[in-house]
Write an enzyme that holds these catalytic residues in place. Structure first.
Site, short mmCIF file in Angstrom:
data_model
loop_
_atom_site.label_atom_id
_atom_site.label_comp_id
_atom_site.label_asym_id
_atom_site.label_seq_id
_atom_site.Cartn_x
_atom_site.Cartn_y
_atom_site.Cartn_z
CG ASN A 30 -0.32 -0.26 2.48
OD1 ASN A 30 0.49 0.91 2.66
ND2 ASN A 30 -0.18 -0.90 3.44
N GLY A 38 -2.35 -9.45 3.62
CA GLY A 38 -1.93 -10.02 2.71
C GLY A 38 -0.57 -10.86 2.15
CB VAL A 39 0.89 -10.15 -1.33
CG1 VAL A 39 2.96 -10.24 -1.48
CG2 VAL A 39 0.01 -10.74 -1.64
CG ASP A 40 2.29 -4.89 2.18
OD1 ASP A 40 4.03 -5.04 2.73
OD2 ASP A 40 2.03 -3.92 2.99
CB SER A 128 -5.51 -4.90 -7.04
OG SER A 128 -4.97 -3.45 -7.09
CB THR A 129 -7.04 -9.58 -7.52
OG1 THR A 129 -6.14 -10.73 -6.43
CG2 THR A 129 -6.60 -10.03 -8.78
CE1 TYR A 132 -5.33 -1.67 -0.71
CE2 TYR A 132 -4.46 -1.44 -2.54
CZ TYR A 132 -4.58 -1.05 -1.34
OH TYR A 132 -3.97 -0.03 -0.66
P1 ADP Z 1 -4.30 -5.94 -2.43
O1 ADP Z 1 -4.42 -5.05 -1.35
O2 ADP Z 1 -3.67 -5.37 -3.60
O3 ADP Z 1 -5.42 -6.55 -3.14
P2 ADP Z 1 -3.46 -8.40 -1.06
O4 ADP Z 1 -2.30 -9.11 -0.50
O5 ADP Z 1 -4.08 -8.29 -0.66
O6 ADP Z 1 -2.64 -7.08 -2.17
O7 ADP Z 1 -4.08 -9.45 -1.97
C1 ADP Z 1 -3.35 -9.75 -3.75
C2 ADP Z 1 -3.76 -11.12 -3.84
O8 ADP Z 1 -2.86 -12.04 -3.55
C3 ADP Z 1 -4.85 -11.91 -3.84
O9 ADP Z 1 -5.61 -12.95 -5.01
C4 ADP Z 1 -4.49 -12.88 -2.51
O10 ADP Z 1 -5.08 -13.82 -2.34
C5 ADP Z 1 -3.39 -13.00 -2.74
N1 ADP Z 1 -2.47 -13.80 -1.66
C6 ADP Z 1 -2.19 -13.24 0.14
N2 ADP Z 1 -1.24 -14.04 0.68
C7 ADP Z 1 -0.51 -14.12 -0.27
C8 ADP Z 1 1.31 -15.04 -0.97
N3 ADP Z 1 1.39 -15.12 0.70
N4 ADP Z 1 1.16 -15.77 -1.70
C9 ADP Z 1 0.90 -15.02 -2.95
N5 ADP Z 1 -0.69 -14.69 -2.90
C10 ADP Z 1 -1.45 -14.38 -1.78
#
Ligand code: ADP
Length: 175
Positions: A30, A38-40, A128-129, A132
């Site tokens: 973000n 999430g990923v972050d 973003s999926t 967001y």
């Molecule tokens: P954003 O805020 O951009 O939507 P998110 O991290 O919430 O980012 O989610 C982006 C995508 O990554 C979603 O489809 C989520 O299911 C997926 N995701 C979450 N954690 C992981 C991970 N550790 N590795 C790969 N994909 C992930």
């Protein structure tokens, strides 16, 4: 942008992006760059405090107001197997405004930063999926189209999808 079609090989991976053995892992960050869910959250947990330190330095210098949506910037990958994390900020989904160009920009700018670093293998999440709320089918289409059309020296792009539904959406978009 004009140029040769991207020669990068696209591979779909089902799993956790923090486990990828690539030169650079892209973070769906973000704009604060100071961590999130999430990923972050997964990247900061697995990569350790060095990444957050580097992000704080970016906030104190180039990105005082945060990283703008659609842009990308690299830091160390800390304890991750990768050499770098490339942070990019996806747009929040909107039903009333078309923000697709910003989502495409995330993929393009991340590849541009990868080129600057000399990274040849890059792992992307489905930007973003998650939090967001971008619909996965459309997010997958934009991701695949943008990477296919980008001009880059990256040779391998891994899309790392967390669940079966996201994997299926990317498999459909790849066909
Ligand atoms: P954003 O805020 O951009 O939507 P998110 O991290 O919430 O980012 O989610 C982006 C995508 O990554 C979603 O489809 C989520 O299911 C997926 N995701 C979450 N954690 C992981 C991970 N550790 N590795 C790969 N994909 C992930």
């Amino acid at each position: 942008m004009t140029g040769q079609p991207n020669p990068a090989e696209i591979t779909l991976v089902r799993g956790d992006i923090t486990k990828q053995q690539v030169d650079a892992i892209v973070n769906a960050a973000n704009s604060s760059l100071l961590g999130g869910g999430g990923v972050d959250g997964a990247i900061h947990r697995a990569g350790g405090p060095e990444i957050l330190d580097a992000c704080r330095k970016l906030r104190a210098s180039r990105f005082g107001k945060g990283l703008p949506t659609g842009q990308a910037v690299a830091t160390t990958a800390g304890r991750l197997a990768a050499n770098w994390v490339i942070h990019t900020v996806g747009p929040v989904w909107s039903a009333t405004e078309d923000r697709s160009a910003l989502l495409a920009s995330c993929y393009r700018e991340s590849l541009r930063v990868a080129d600057e670093l000399g990274a040849r293998t890059v792992a992307f999440p489905a930007i973003s999926t998650g939090i967001y709320r971008w619909p996965i089918e459309d997010g997958a289409r934009i991701a695949i189209e943008t990477v296919r059309e980008a001009t880059t020296n990256v040779t391998e792009v891994h899309f790392v999808l967390f669940d079966e539904h996201a994997y299926g959406a990317f498999a459909t978009a790849l066909r």
